[in-house]
Each structure stands twice: as C-alpha cells, then as structure tokens.
Design a protein around this motif. Structure first.
Motif, PDB file in Angstrom:
ATOM      1  N   GLU A 141      34.618  92.586  76.990  1.00  0.00           N
ATOM      2  CA  GLU A 141      35.031  91.244  77.419  1.00  0.00           C
ATOM      3  C   GLU A 141      34.500  90.908  78.802  1.00  0.00           C
ATOM      4  O   GLU A 141      34.036  89.792  79.051  1.00  0.00           O
ATOM      5  CB  GLU A 141      36.554  91.136  77.386  1.00  0.00           C
ATOM      6  CG  GLU A 141      37.170  91.406  76.021  1.00  0.00           C
ATOM      7  CD  GLU A 141      36.580  90.547  74.923  1.00  0.00           C
ATOM      8  OE1 GLU A 141      36.268  89.372  75.192  1.00  0.00           O
ATOM      9  OE2 GLU A 141      36.424  91.057  73.792  1.00  0.00           O
ATOM     10  N   SER A 142      34.552  91.860  79.715  1.00  0.00           N
ATOM     11  CA  SER A 142      34.035  91.606  81.064  1.00  0.00           C
ATOM     12  C   SER A 142      32.520  91.456  81.052  1.00  0.00           C
ATOM     13  O   SER A 142      31.952  90.670  81.824  1.00  0.00           O
ATOM     14  CB  SER A 142      34.446  92.738  82.013  1.00  0.00           C
ATOM     15  OG  SER A 142      33.906  93.977  81.571  1.00  0.00           O
ATOM     16  N   VAL A 143      31.850  92.194  80.163  1.00  0.00           N
ATOM     17  CA  VAL A 143      30.394  92.088  80.059  1.00  0.00           C
ATOM     18  C   VAL A 143      29.995  90.719  79.520  1.00  0.00           C
ATOM     19  O   VAL A 143      29.046  90.088  80.009  1.00  0.00           O
ATOM     20  CB  VAL A 143      29.835  93.206  79.158  1.00  0.00           C
ATOM     21  CG1 VAL A 143      28.338  93.010  78.930  1.00  0.00           C
ATOM     22  CG2 VAL A 143      30.105  94.568  79.775  1.00  0.00           C
ATOM     23  N   LEU A 144      30.718  90.233  78.522  1.00  0.00           N
ATOM     24  CA  LEU A 144      30.383  88.957  77.896  1.00  0.00           C
ATOM     25  C   LEU A 144      30.602  87.770  78.823  1.00  0.00           C
ATOM     26  O   LEU A 144      30.045  86.691  78.599  1.00  0.00           O
ATOM     27  CB  LEU A 144      31.201  88.774  76.614  1.00  0.00           C
ATOM     28  CG  LEU A 144      30.846  89.729  75.475  1.00  0.00           C
ATOM     29  CD1 LEU A 144      31.857  89.625  74.344  1.00  0.00           C
ATOM     30  CD2 LEU A 144      29.441  89.427  74.948  1.00  0.00           C
ATOM     31  N   GLN A 148      24.254  87.266  82.284  1.00  0.00           N
ATOM     32  CA  GLN A 148      23.229  88.214  81.852  1.00  0.00           C
ATOM     33  C   GLN A 148      23.904  89.542  81.501  1.00  0.00           C
ATOM     34  O   GLN A 148      24.001  90.443  82.339  1.00  0.00           O
ATOM     35  CB  GLN A 148      22.177  88.417  82.941  1.00  0.00           C
ATOM     36  CG  GLN A 148      21.322  87.184  83.217  1.00  0.00           C
ATOM     37  CD  GLN A 148      20.242  87.473  84.246  1.00  0.00           C
ATOM     38  OE1 GLN A 148      20.533  87.865  85.363  1.00  0.00           O
ATOM     39  NE2 GLN A 148      18.997  87.290  83.845  1.00  0.00           N
ATOM     40  N   PRO A 149      24.374  89.679  80.274  1.00  0.00           N
ATOM     41  CA  PRO A 149      25.100  90.892  79.889  1.00  0.00           C
ATOM     42  C   PRO A 149      24.299  92.175  80.090  1.00  0.00           C
ATOM     43  O   PRO A 149      24.872  93.211  80.454  1.00  0.00           O
ATOM     44  CB  PRO A 149      25.400  90.654  78.406  1.00  0.00           C
ATOM     45  CG  PRO A 149      25.414  89.170  78.260  1.00  0.00           C
ATOM     46  CD  PRO A 149      24.366  88.676  79.197  1.00  0.00           C
ATOM     47  N   ALA A 150      22.997  92.134  79.847  1.00  0.00           N
ATOM     48  CA  ALA A 150      22.188  93.350  79.988  1.00  0.00           C
ATOM     49  C   ALA A 150      22.192  93.835  81.439  1.00  0.00           C
ATOM     50  O   ALA A 150      22.335  95.042  81.712  1.00  0.00           O
ATOM     51  CB  ALA A 150      20.762  93.088  79.513  1.00  0.00           C
ATOM     52  N   ILE A 151      22.051  92.923  82.388  1.00  0.00           N
ATOM     53  CA  ILE A 151      22.076  93.305  83.804  1.00  0.00           C
ATOM     54  C   ILE A 151      23.455  93.814  84.184  1.00  0.00           C
ATOM     55  O   ILE A 151      23.597  94.800  84.936  1.00  0.00           O
ATOM     56  CB  ILE A 151      21.682  92.106  84.681  1.00  0.00           C
ATOM     57  CG1 ILE A 151      20.238  91.684  84.399  1.00  0.00           C
ATOM     58  CG2 ILE A 151      21.846  92.438  86.155  1.00  0.00           C
ATOM     59  CD1 ILE A 151      19.204  92.704  84.761  1.00  0.00           C
ATOM     60  N   ALA A 152      24.491  93.173  83.673  1.00  0.00           N
ATOM     61  CA  ALA A 152      25.856  93.604  83.973  1.00  0.00           C
ATOM     62  C   ALA A 152      26.090  95.034  83.490  1.00  0.00           C
ATOM     63  O   ALA A 152      26.750  95.833  84.178  1.00  0.00           O
ATOM     64  CB  ALA A 152      26.858  92.651  83.332  1.00  0.00           C
ATOM     65  N   LEU A 153      25.547  95.388  82.343  1.00  0.00           N
ATOM     66  CA  LEU A 153      25.718  96.739  81.816  1.00  0.00           C
ATOM     67  C   LEU A 153      24.989  97.773  82.676  1.00  0.00           C
ATOM     68  O   LEU A 153      25.505  98.872  82.912  1.00  0.00           O
ATOM     69  CB  LEU A 153      25.222  96.789  80.371  1.00  0.00           C
ATOM     70  CG  LEU A 153      26.149  96.120  79.350  1.00  0.00           C
ATOM     71  CD1 LEU A 153      25.422  95.853  78.043  1.00  0.00           C
ATOM     72  CD2 LEU A 153      27.374  96.997  79.100  1.00  0.00           C
ATOM     73  N   MET A 156      27.062  98.380  85.699  1.00  0.00           N
ATOM     74  CA  MET A 156      28.208  99.239  85.389  1.00  0.00           C
ATOM     75  C   MET A 156      27.779 100.701  85.271  1.00  0.00           C
ATOM     76  O   MET A 156      28.506 101.613  85.699  1.00  0.00           O
ATOM     77  CB  MET A 156      28.862  98.764  84.086  1.00  0.00           C
ATOM     78  CG  MET A 156      29.527  97.396  84.193  1.00  0.00           C
ATOM     79  SD  MET A 156      30.080  96.736  82.600  1.00  0.00           S
ATOM     80  CE  MET A 156      31.419  97.869  82.243  1.00  0.00           C
ATOM     81  N   GLN A 157      26.614 100.917  84.700  1.00  0.00           N
ATOM     82  CA  GLN A 157      26.102 102.280  84.617  1.00  0.00           C
ATOM     83  C   GLN A 157      25.889 102.876  86.008  1.00  0.00           C
ATOM     84  O   GLN A 157      26.282 104.019  86.281  1.00  0.00           O
ATOM     85  CB  GLN A 157      24.773 102.296  83.843  1.00  0.00           C
ATOM     86  CG  GLN A 157      24.872 101.916  82.378  1.00  0.00           C
ATOM     87  CD  GLN A 157      25.372 103.053  81.508  1.00  0.00           C
ATOM     88  OE1 GLN A 157      26.534 103.459  81.626  1.00  0.00           O
ATOM     89  NE2 GLN A 157      24.528 103.551  80.633  1.00  0.00           N
ATOM     90  N   LEU A 158      25.289 102.096  86.882  1.00  0.00           N
ATOM     91  CA  LEU A 158      25.032 102.588  88.241  1.00  0.00           C
ATOM     92  C   LEU A 158      26.334 102.859  88.983  1.00  0.00           C
ATOM     93  O   LEU A 158      26.451 103.866  89.704  1.00  0.00           O
ATOM     94  CB  LEU A 158      24.183 101.573  89.009  1.00  0.00           C
ATOM     95  CG  LEU A 158      23.802 101.960  90.443  1.00  0.00           C
ATOM     96  CD1 LEU A 158      23.009 103.271  90.455  1.00  0.00           C
ATOM     97  CD2 LEU A 158      22.992 100.847  91.110  1.00  0.00           C
ATOM     98  N   ALA A 159      27.303 101.983  88.798  1.00  0.00           N
ATOM     99  CA  ALA A 159      28.593 102.191  89.466  1.00  0.00           C
ATOM    100  C   ALA A 159      29.251 103.484  88.999  1.00  0.00           C
ATOM    101  O   ALA A 159      29.812 104.243  89.808  1.00  0.00           O
ATOM    102  CB  ALA A 159      29.512 100.995  89.194  1.00  0.00           C
ATOM    103  N   GLN A 160      29.173 103.775  87.706  1.00  0.00           N
ATOM    104  CA  GLN A 160      29.783 105.008  87.210  1.00  0.00           C
ATOM    105  C   GLN A 160      29.014 106.238  87.687  1.00  0.00           C
ATOM    106  O   GLN A 160      29.622 107.258  88.030  1.00  0.00           O
ATOM    107  CB  GLN A 160      29.850 105.000  85.683  1.00  0.00           C
ATOM    108  CG  GLN A 160      30.575 106.214  85.112  1.00  0.00           C
ATOM    109  CD  GLN A 160      30.915 106.069  83.648  1.00  0.00           C
ATOM    110  OE1 GLN A 160      30.566 105.078  83.029  1.00  0.00           O
ATOM    111  NE2 GLN A 160      31.606 107.056  83.095  1.00  0.00           N
ATOM    112  N   VAL A 161      27.694 106.156  87.716  1.00  0.00           N
ATOM    113  CA  VAL A 161      26.897 107.280  88.210  1.00  0.00           C
ATOM    114  C   VAL A 161      27.206 107.544  89.686  1.00  0.00           C
ATOM    115  O   VAL A 161      27.321 108.706  90.113  1.00  0.00           O
ATOM    116  CB  VAL A 161      25.396 107.005  87.981  1.00  0.00           C
ATOM    117  CG1 VAL A 161      24.545 108.043  88.701  1.00  0.00           C
ATOM    118  CG2 VAL A 161      25.078 107.008  86.493  1.00  0.00           C
ATOM    119  N   ASN A 162      27.350 106.479  90.464  1.00  0.00           N
ATOM    120  CA  ASN A 162      27.734 106.647  91.880  1.00  0.00           C
ATOM    121  C   ASN A 162      29.098 107.325  91.991  1.00  0.00           C
ATOM    122  O   ASN A 162      29.314 108.186  92.856  1.00  0.00           O
ATOM    123  CB  ASN A 162      27.761 105.289  92.583  1.00  0.00           C
ATOM    124  CG  ASN A 162      26.373 104.740  92.829  1.00  0.00           C
ATOM    125  OD1 ASN A 162      25.399 105.494  92.907  1.00  0.00           O
ATOM    126  ND2 ASN A 162      26.252 103.426  92.936  1.00  0.00           N
ATOM    127  N   GLY A 163      30.004 106.922  91.113  1.00  0.00           N
ATOM    128  CA  GLY A 163      31.320 107.540  91.127  1.00  0.00           C
ATOM    129  C   GLY A 163      31.269 109.017  90.781  1.00  0.00           C
ATOM    130  O   GLY A 163      32.003 109.838  91.363  1.00  0.00           O
TER     131      GLY A 163
END
Length: 311
Positions: A141-144, A148-153, A156-163
């Motif tokens: 839901e947050s992605v939609l 630009q859903p692809a950029i948002a994803l 999110m990937q980068l944020a999790q990797v940083n975490g």
C-alpha cells in the motif's frame, strides 16, 4: 502501388500524355537516398532494441548475485523479504515500461487487431496493485502511493540494507556489494526509462516516411518505359509487357515500404508489440529462479511463447 502503377501505365498510353515518364536516373537517385535513410533508421532502431535487451540481461545477472548474497549472509526471514521486494521491483518496472506512449506503434489498428487475436502480454491480464499485494502484503500500500513504485522499492531496499549494517547483521564487505547491486539496478532502470521515454527522433522517422512515399510514387513512372520497350521485341510480350509495370512496381514498392515499417515497429522495444524484448517472460524466469533458491516448491509457471511469440 497498384493504383499508382496503373496511373503510370495510363499516362504513358493515353494520347494526350503519350510517352510520359520520369527519367530513370531521378528514380535511381531517389532509390539510393531512400535506401541509405532506411538503412540508417533500421540500424539505430536495432541499437535501441539491443540496448534494451542488454539492460534486462544485466538485471538477470545482478538479480542472481542479489539472491545469493541475501541467502548466504542474512537470516531466512530477511533474505525472503529482500528477494520478494526485488521481485516486486521487477514487476513495477515492467508495468512502467509497458504503459502506452503517444509515439508508439501499438495503437495502430493493424497492431491492435494482431495483438487481440494472436497473443496477450501479462500486463493486460493483471494489474500492478494486485501483483504487488501478492508479493509484499501490507507493504504494497505504501509503495502504490508513490508516483514511481519501482524507485520507492529500491529506496526501501537500501534503507533495509543500511539497517542491517547498523545492527551488524552483515559485514561491511557484504554491505558494499549489496549497495553496488542496488546502484546497478538504478542504472539499468535509468537505461530502460531513457529508451521508453525518448522515442527514436521523430525528424528522422518522418523524413524517412516522406522519402519513401515520394520514391514509391515516382517509381512506376520510371519503370513504365522499360517495360514498354520490352513490348517492342514482339511475340507474346508485345501485348502484355507494359502491364508488367504494375506487379513489378508493387513488388519493389512493397520491399521499400516494408523496410520502413520494420524500423518503425521495432523502434519501441517495451511497448508490448510482437517484436519487443520479452520482458514479462524474462522477469517470470528470474522470479522462478529466485524463489526456487529460497527453497519454495509452489512456483509460478513459466511464460511460454504464444503462437511462437515470446512476451
């Protein structure tokens, strides 16, 4: 071409315009020019299509590396989340690339009819929200909500990797490799967006079509005296030779016009046409491979060519 050829024969034989024709040298120069322009156009179009295929080939290779790093250096739950989000990114990317653009040839009646009767792309059967919800659950839901859903994803990937790095769940070397892969995904998406959002230069496409129309119109008027001279040889050809202008002009015109149409129909490799890069099939193959790497047994079926057309 048949109609114009018939007019050329009529103009050559009617008393008021008897012997009217266009000098063959003019037709020859025009034909050479048209060949060069059509060759240049088709060469550039092939380069665009080849670059699009290269981008998805690189996405395939990087996806395998992403899956390996996630499975080998994170726990099962985290690896599953990162890999499923990557599959969602490919899904969002292909839906973005399949959206219609004003300059694409798929809106032409012949292409619409061909696609309706011969094959359907996966993006016609399902919607992006439905597919993302299957892959991401509530996170979709947050992605939609993003334009630009692809950029948002990818963000999110980068944020999790940083975490993961901050919590020391992965070593710095693996963090570096994962961020390199994310940068590569950004690069390949940018390549695809450039091809999708920037058409083959319209000035070249229009000039090519104009030259083709002029050449095909003048071609029968240059050919008719050649066949008329053949009729003077006597025998069986004496009565039909000039009429051979029609089929041979139509044949030559079809060859040149086909070259122009092939270039035009191949200029947009993501529009969902029969000549496009089969991104739906490529993404499905990657998805099956990544989910099999997670040990899943209930995998989606591969997308087979429909009527020998890969989608």
């Amino acid at each position: 071409m048949v109609v114009v050829s018939a007019l050329a024969v009529a103009a050559y034989r009617f008393p008021g315009t008897s012997g009217f024709s266009v000098p063959w040298s003019i037709v020859l120069v025009l034909g050479t020019t048209v060949s060069l322009v059509a060759g240049f156009k088709n060469s550039q179009v092939f380069t665009r299509a080849n670059e699009a295929l290269q981008a998805f080939s690189q996405i395939t290779a990087s996806s395998r590396m992403w899956s390996s790093f996630c499975r080998d250096f994170t726990d099962t739950s985290t690896a599953t989340q990162l890999i499923y989000r990557h599959i969602a990114w490919m899904t969002a990317l292909r839906f973005a690339l399949r959206r219609p653009m004003p300059w694409e040839s798929l809106v032409r009646a012949a292409n619409v009819e061909f696609r309706r009767r011969r094959y359907h792309i996966q993006e016609d059967k399902k919607s992006l929200p439905d597919e993302l919800r299957e892959l991401l659950g509530e996170e979709a839901e947050s992605v939609l909500k993003s334009p630009q859903p692809a950029i948002a994803l990818l963000d999110m990937q980068l944020a999790q990797v940083n975490g993961l790095l901050k919590s020391t769940s992965i070593p710095p070397q693996i963090y570096s490799e994962l961020t390199k892969l994310l940068r590569d995904f950004h690069d390949q998406q940018a390549r695809c967006d450039r091809i999708k959002n920037n058409p083959y230069p319209r000035q070249y496409a229009i000039i090519s079509s104009i030259f083709m129309t002029i050449f095909c119109t003048l071609l029968p008027f240059g050919i008719v005296p050649v066949f008329a001279e053949m009729g003077k040889l006597g025998g069986f050809l004496s009565s039909i030779a000039i009429w051979l202008t029609i089929p041979f002009s139509a044949l030559l015109g079809w060859v040149y016009m086909s070259l122009d149409l092939v270039g035009e129909s191949s200029a947009n490799p993501f529009e969902g046409n029969a000549n496009d890069v089969p991104i739906s099939q490529i993404c499905r193959d990657i998805e099956i491979e990544l989910r099999r790497g997670l040990g899943e047994g209930n995998l989606p079926s591969a997308l087979r060519p429909v009527n020998d057309i890969a989608t």
